[in-house]
Design an enzyme around this catalytic site. Structure first.
Site, PDB file in Angstrom:
ATOM      1  N   ASP A  11      13.300  32.976  41.570  1.00  0.00           N
ATOM      2  CA  ASP A  11      13.595  33.983  42.701  1.00  0.00           C
ATOM      3  C   ASP A  11      14.813  33.803  43.538  1.00  0.00           C
ATOM      4  O   ASP A  11      14.769  32.618  44.089  1.00  0.00           O
ATOM      5  CB  ASP A  11      12.318  34.043  43.636  1.00  0.00           C
ATOM      6  CG  ASP A  11      11.114  34.762  42.832  1.00  0.00           C
ATOM      7  OD1 ASP A  11      11.170  35.119  41.773  1.00  0.00           O
ATOM      8  OD2 ASP A  11      10.191  34.306  43.629  1.00  0.00           O
ATOM      9  N   ASP A 130       3.692  44.250  39.051  1.00  0.00           N
ATOM     10  CA  ASP A 130       3.067  43.689  39.797  1.00  0.00           C
ATOM     11  C   ASP A 130       1.833  44.145  40.071  1.00  0.00           C
ATOM     12  O   ASP A 130       1.753  45.653  40.324  1.00  0.00           O
ATOM     13  CB  ASP A 130       3.806  43.751  41.121  1.00  0.00           C
ATOM     14  CG  ASP A 130       5.068  42.840  41.112  1.00  0.00           C
ATOM     15  OD1 ASP A 130       5.212  42.061  40.144  1.00  0.00           O
ATOM     16  OD2 ASP A 130       5.938  43.172  41.913  1.00  0.00           O
TER      17      ASP A 130
END
Lengths: 270, 217
Positions: A11, A130
């Site tokens: 990330d 997600d």
């Protein structure tokens, strides 16, 4: 037959690797280029880089990061975060991505997946989903966006089918409930997705141990993604792979490190 | 020696350029047919659909040039769709003729547990002296060539992999290599293959230079 893939995930924000829990509370976890090279030398099968910056300046810096990572990286690179148009996807490929993961923008307009598939190929087109268990019925999954702050009410399994029909060649499935918790992947989510969609599923969110990974693969995932356990040097890709071989999985093993590995994590800023 | 990269699309061009740069080789993008025909070394980094790939080649007049250079044995590396474009046709795009350098057709990778076939797979290669050797390489595709005696009859050495059933991982003949996998994304295995191919291309280029003329023209 193709071997099980281990995919470390970076990330990235402002040119640095960060990691949080349930997408929040981000902390520094190192230099993306050093991380990428170290993970390849440990035997990573692919690398995923998610741009978690939220600003236009951040997007520009993410492109630079992709180019720097590409220069050293000899394995496939998936990049996601903020892909809203075909042009965004093309810019990422030009910078050095091999696959582009689309999340929120595809929810709003599934045709974006079709455009990317038609122009760049299904092998470039990843849908990132997600998913969180719904409050009303914890056996069901709904799509969440904006780092989990917004629950869309959209059924995650139905969305997966729709996204594949629209053009996605692979699904990156992250469990919001498990992300960063170390409690293991959400196996029910993976089972449901792998039954619903014919394309490969990448399991994401919650990995702590090789047993978690083995369970995800048995649940139908083709690949397992992890971030914290590798960044925090709790383990290495090579160690995870040799454990998975012992558990009966077919893995690509590298005989010796090709590059010096990163010696230690960068200190955490306060 | 520069390597000419046929830049008819954008997918995987950056990855191929980066892989060559790590070996100290500059990749010069080009869509010029004469350059494609006579350059010391050419990479065809095809990604996308068969019809779009053929259309892109033909739009620039590269199809004929590419076919000629391969038939002349000039150093060429075709990747993924690049391999399929060398076949006669593809199930993916019925009615679109391929370059027909390889006397087989491209078909769907039926029998694979999941498609696209993404990931690392073993390369089974009987030959030890070839450019393509045994190991593991990275694949990302839905269509493939199946092993066929017609390839060997045409002088191609065939390496295979298995995903549900055997398929062609790569073919090679002299300094021409066409791979279904992605050498540029296959870590050390791919790096070593590209290195061997470049060495052969350099050797061939040196012979051409000492003979004082470019052959076959």
């Amino acid at each position: 037959m193709s071997m099980t893939r281990i995919i470390p995930c970076l990330d990235v924000r402002d040119g640095r690797v960060v990691k949080g829990i349930k997408f929040q509370g981000l902390r520094d976890a190192g230099d993306p280029v050093e991380r990428a090279a170290a993970y390849e030398s440990q035997g990573a099968d692919e690398l995923c880089l998610l741009d978690v910056s939220a600003t236009p300046e951040g997007r520009g810096s993410a492109l630079e990061t992709v180019a720097k990572v590409r220069a050293v990286l000899g394995i496939p690179l998936t990049v996601g975060g903020g892909v809203r148009t075909l042009q965004d996807a093309e810019r990422l490929l030009c910078a050095g991505a091999d696959k582009v993961a689309v999340n929120t923008a595809a929810l709003a307009r599934p045709g974006l997946l079709t455009e990317i598939r038609d122009q760049l190929g299904a092998q470039c087109t990843i849908v990132a989903i997600d998913a969180a268990r719904t409050a009303a019925d914890p056996s069901r999954f709904e799509v969440v966006v904006r780092g989990g702050r917004d629950r869309t009410g959209k059924d995650a399994i139905e969305w997966a089918k729709e996204a594949v029909e629209a053009g996605a060649g692979e699904i990156l499935a992250t469990s919001w409930d498990r992300d960063g918790t170390g409690e293991g992947y959400d196996l029910a989510l993976l089972e449901a997705l792998s039954q619903a969609a014919p394309v490969p599923i990448i399991a994401s969110g919650g990995a702590k141990t090789p047993e978690h990974m083995a369970a995800a693969l048995r649940a139908g995932a083709s690949a397992v993604l992890a971030a914290s356990i590798f960044h925090d040097a709790e383990t290495t890709v090579a160690a995870v792979k040799s454990d998975l071989v012992r558990l009966g999985f077919d893995m690509r093993l590298v005989s010796a490190p090709m590059l010096p590995s990163v010696s230690e994590n960068s200190p955490l800023p306060s | 020696m520069d390597v000419t990269l046929l830049s008819t699309g954008i997918a995987n061009v950056a990855s191929v350029s980066a892989a060559l740069a790590r070996l100290g080789v500059r990749a010069a993008p080009s869509v010029d047919p004469e350059t494609c025909r006579t350059a010391d070394a050419v990479v065809l980094p095809g990604v996308g659909s068969f019809a779009a790939g053929m259309a892109a080649l033909n739009r620039h007049g590269l199809g004929t040039a590419l076919k000629a250079r391969i038939e002349e044995g000039r150093p060429t590396l075709a990747i993924c769709l690049g391999l399929q474009l060398l076949s006669e046709s593809s199930d993916e795009s019925a009615g679109t003729p391929g370059l027909g350098v390889l006397p087989v057709q491209t078909v769907r990778l039926d029998g694979a547990p999941r498609l696209p076939h993404f990931g690392w797979n073993r390369i089974e290669s009987a030959a030890t002296e070839g450019l393509v050797q045994g190991g593991s390489a990275y694949f990302a595709h839905t269509y493939c060539l199946r092993p066929s005696g017609r390839l060997e009859e045409a002088g191609w050495r065939v390496a295979t992999s298995v995903e549900g059933a055997p398929f062609v991982a790569a073919v090679e003949r002299g300094a021409v290599v066409a791979a279904q996998f992605h050498p540029e994304l296959s870590s050390t295995y791919g790096r070593d293959l590209i290195t061997r191919w470049l060495e052969r291309a350099r050797a061939q280029s040196a012979v051409d230079t000492t003979q004082g003329a470019t052959p076959c023209r």
